[in-house]
Write an enzyme that holds these catalytic residues in place. Structure first.
Site, short mmCIF file in Angstrom:
data_model
loop_
_atom_site.label_atom_id
_atom_site.label_comp_id
_atom_site.label_asym_id
_atom_site.label_seq_id
_atom_site.Cartn_x
_atom_site.Cartn_y
_atom_site.Cartn_z
N VAL A 92 0.87 -1.17 0.00
CA VAL A 92 0.00 0.00 0.00
C VAL A 92 0.91 1.23 0.00
CG1 VAL A 92 -1.95 1.14 1.11
CG2 VAL A 92 -1.64 -1.32 1.40
N HIS A 99 -7.48 7.01 1.74
CA HIS A 99 -7.64 5.61 1.38
C HIS A 99 -6.51 4.75 1.96
CE1 HIS A 99 -7.39 2.12 -1.46
NE2 HIS A 99 -8.68 2.13 -1.22
#
Length: 174
Positions: A92, A99
């Site tokens: 990520v 987000h």
């Protein structure tokens, strides 16, 4: 990461499996950032192979994203009774919206909840980084391969579970 292995450039030490014939592992890899997650998965596979784990003892599957890793790990715990460890691999990279925070919270809390059950270790091989270079450095670059480190953690945790199972009918102190 489930373990912090600062090798300072030294070779990553691969532990021996206490029960090599009974070791089964599931590896789930997020499809996002595939150059990174593929390198992490390959690092994990390399360690397992070097530890003597045959390819047919490793179940691998890709999932759409990092959030889905928790569901895949839960599925393995529920439907794969022979699995001795689960490794989840993702990456990520922080962006301009919240987000990043949501995804990181979901996967870390979900993994913690699965591990709290105490049945089978779920190894957190998810990079949470600020930029692409930080990910590359941890996926076989200057800072090693965190996927390889996740596989080492999987072996160590499987060994701990094997040792604990042997204590089931033994007095703790003699």
């Amino acid at each position: 990461m489930s373990t912090i292995l600062n090798t300072n450039g030294a070779e990553l030490e691969i532990p021996c499996l206490l029960e090599p014939d009974g070791f089964r592992c599931a590896i789930f890899t997020a499809e996002w950032n595939p150059a990174i997650t593929g390198a992490l998965r390959d690092g994990a596979l390399d360690v397992l192979r070097r530890a003597g784990v045959p390819d047919n003892a490793v179940f691998m599957h890709d999932v759409p994203g990092t959030v889905e890793l928790v569901n895949a790990a839960a599925m393995a715990l529920n439907y794969m009774p022979d699995v001795r460890a689960v490794i989840i691999i993702g990456c990520v990279i922080r962006g301009e919206t919240p987000h990043f925070d949501y995804v990181c919270d979901i996967v870390s809390q979900g993994t913690a909840a699965l591990n709290a059950q105490g049945k089978t270790p779920v190894i957190f091989g998810v990079l949470t980084v600020d930029n692409q270079q930080q990910a590359l450095d941890r996926a076989g670059g200057a800072l090693g391969n965190k996927g390889a480190e996740a596989a080492v953690a999987a072996i160590k945790m499987a060994n701990m579970h094997t040792a604990a199972a042997g204590l089931r009918y033994t007095a703790f102190r003699q």
